[in-house]
Design a protein around this motif. Structure first.
Motif, PDB file in Angstrom:
ATOM      1  N   SER A 143       0.817  -1.219   0.000  1.00  0.00           N
ATOM      2  CA  SER A 143       0.000   0.000   0.000  1.00  0.00           C
ATOM      3  C   SER A 143       0.847   1.265   0.000  1.00  0.00           C
ATOM      4  CB  SER A 143      -0.932   0.005   1.217  1.00  0.00           C
ATOM      5  OG  SER A 143      -1.841  -1.077   1.162  1.00  0.00           O
ATOM      6  N   LEU A 144       2.075   1.178   0.506  1.00  0.00           N
ATOM      7  CA  LEU A 144       2.951   2.343   0.557  1.00  0.00           C
ATOM      8  C   LEU A 144       3.294   2.859  -0.839  1.00  0.00           C
ATOM      9  CD1 LEU A 144       5.386   1.105   3.335  1.00  0.00           C
ATOM     10  CD2 LEU A 144       3.825   3.040   3.544  1.00  0.00           C
ATOM     11  N   SER A 145       3.303   1.975  -1.825  1.00  0.00           N
ATOM     12  CA  SER A 145       3.726   2.358  -3.164  1.00  0.00           C
ATOM     13  C   SER A 145       2.640   3.066  -3.957  1.00  0.00           C
ATOM     14  CB  SER A 145       4.203   1.114  -3.939  1.00  0.00           C
ATOM     15  OG  SER A 145       5.337   0.559  -3.296  1.00  0.00           O
ATOM     16  N   SER A 189      -4.001  -3.440   9.549  1.00  0.00           N
ATOM     17  CA  SER A 189      -2.951  -4.312   9.014  1.00  0.00           C
ATOM     18  C   SER A 189      -3.168  -4.717   7.564  1.00  0.00           C
ATOM     19  CB  SER A 189      -2.843  -5.579   9.872  1.00  0.00           C
ATOM     20  OG  SER A 189      -2.498  -5.253  11.202  1.00  0.00           O
ATOM     21  N   HIS A 190      -4.441  -4.803   7.127  1.00  0.00           N
ATOM     22  CA  HIS A 190      -4.708  -5.434   5.832  1.00  0.00           C
ATOM     23  C   HIS A 190      -5.633  -4.647   4.904  1.00  0.00           C
ATOM     24  CE1 HIS A 190      -2.678  -8.910   7.453  1.00  0.00           C
ATOM     25  NE2 HIS A 190      -3.528  -8.973   8.460  1.00  0.00           N
ATOM     26  N   TYR A 191      -6.084  -3.461   5.314  1.00  0.00           N
ATOM     27  CA  TYR A 191      -7.049  -2.723   4.497  1.00  0.00           C
ATOM     28  C   TYR A 191      -6.578  -1.303   4.211  1.00  0.00           C
ATOM     29  CZ  TYR A 191     -10.727  -6.261   5.003  1.00  0.00           C
ATOM     30  OH  TYR A 191     -11.465  -7.408   4.937  1.00  0.00           O
ATOM     31  N   ALA A 192      -7.037  -0.781   3.085  1.00  0.00           N
ATOM     32  CA  ALA A 192      -6.871   0.629   2.746  1.00  0.00           C
ATOM     33  C   ALA A 192      -8.236   1.188   2.372  1.00  0.00           C
ATOM     34  CB  ALA A 192      -5.903   0.802   1.576  1.00  0.00           C
ATOM     35  N   ALA A 208      -2.754  -6.821  -4.402  1.00  0.00           N
ATOM     36  CA  ALA A 208      -2.748  -6.315  -5.775  1.00  0.00           C
ATOM     37  C   ALA A 208      -3.494  -4.980  -5.848  1.00  0.00           C
ATOM     38  CB  ALA A 208      -3.417  -7.330  -6.699  1.00  0.00           C
ATOM     39  N   PRO A 209      -3.238  -4.167  -6.892  1.00  0.00           N
ATOM     40  CA  PRO A 209      -3.970  -2.905  -7.043  1.00  0.00           C
ATOM     41  C   PRO A 209      -5.470  -3.168  -7.156  1.00  0.00           C
ATOM     42  CG  PRO A 209      -2.067  -2.950  -8.493  1.00  0.00           C
ATOM     43  CD  PRO A 209      -2.211  -4.335  -7.908  1.00  0.00           C
TER      44      PRO A 209
END
Length: 220
Positions: A143-145, A189-192, A208-209
């Motif tokens: 997610s940082l990218s 930890s696992h969501y955006a 994945a995107p």
């Protein structure tokens, strides 16, 4: 009141005043989702700390020297920030004033968010998101990218207790605390929280995107 009692009350008053000053100086931070920390930060890097020293940052209004801790770092990757790499991180000298303690032996890698100070320097506090790189989840690393940046126009609303709700379509409700009694739970930890094509925001999970269908209103 006799002199002994006056002395006792004076001592109690002095102790209370000292304690209040101590509490006023204590570091206090509101919990934030890693995505919020990314979006709020000027700079987000992966780095090793290779040196540490105390430096003078000028004087306060009374002429007393202001001390800061200077960490010399080796930047491994920049996820967000200026074209120049970061070489120095400053922080307060103790955790009571939000200072951050990092291992300066050059062995441990960190994910570090903070504010830019220009000239290859940044400043961090305990309120920033700073974690050993080995503790960062695979989803967070991905997610940082790109993914966190896709949600910077969204608002993540923390739910401290039941009942709670969102008030606008661009909000995602962060429920880790009420569900897991932790601010490092499943959503952190696992969501955006991703903005979709209609302007609404929704939680997205996966390394994945996001798929085109999700961005065009697919339930997460």
């Amino acid at each position: 009141m006799n002199p002994a009692m006056r002395s006792l009350w004076a001592a109690v008053a002095l102790l209370l005043a000292w304690r209040l000053d101590e509490l006023a100086e204590a570091c206090s931070c509101s919990p934030v989702h890693p995505q919020q920390a990314f979006c709020n930060a000027d700079i987000v890097i992966r780095a090793k700390v290779v040196g540490k020293k105390e430096v003078n940052a000028g004087n306060d209004i009374y002429g007393n020297p202001i001390k800061r801790i200077q960490y010399d770092i080796k930047q491994i990757k920049m996820f967000k920030g200026p074209d120049q790499g970061i070489e120095i991180i400053f922080t307060a000298p103790s955790s009571a004033v939000c200072g951050v303690s990092l291992e300066p032996n050059g062995k441990k890698e960190y994910l570090i968010t903070g504010k830019g100070e220009g000239n290859k320097k940044m400043h961090v506090t305990l309120c920033d998101f700073i974690e050993p790189w080995d503790s960062v989840t695979a989803t967070q690393k991905k997610s940082l990218s790109q993914r966190y940046e896709m949600g910077c126009e969204c608002k993540i609303t923390r739910c401290p207790s039941i009942p709670c709700s969102i008030n606008a379509p661009n909000e995602c409700l962060w429920t880790d605390w009420v569900v897991e009694k932790s601010i490092t739970g499943r959503q952190a930890s696992h969501y955006a929280c991703i903005k979709r094509s209609d302007g609404s925001c929704a939680w997205y999970r996966g390394e994945a995107p996001p798929k085109k269908e999700f961005l065009e209103i697919e339930d997460p």
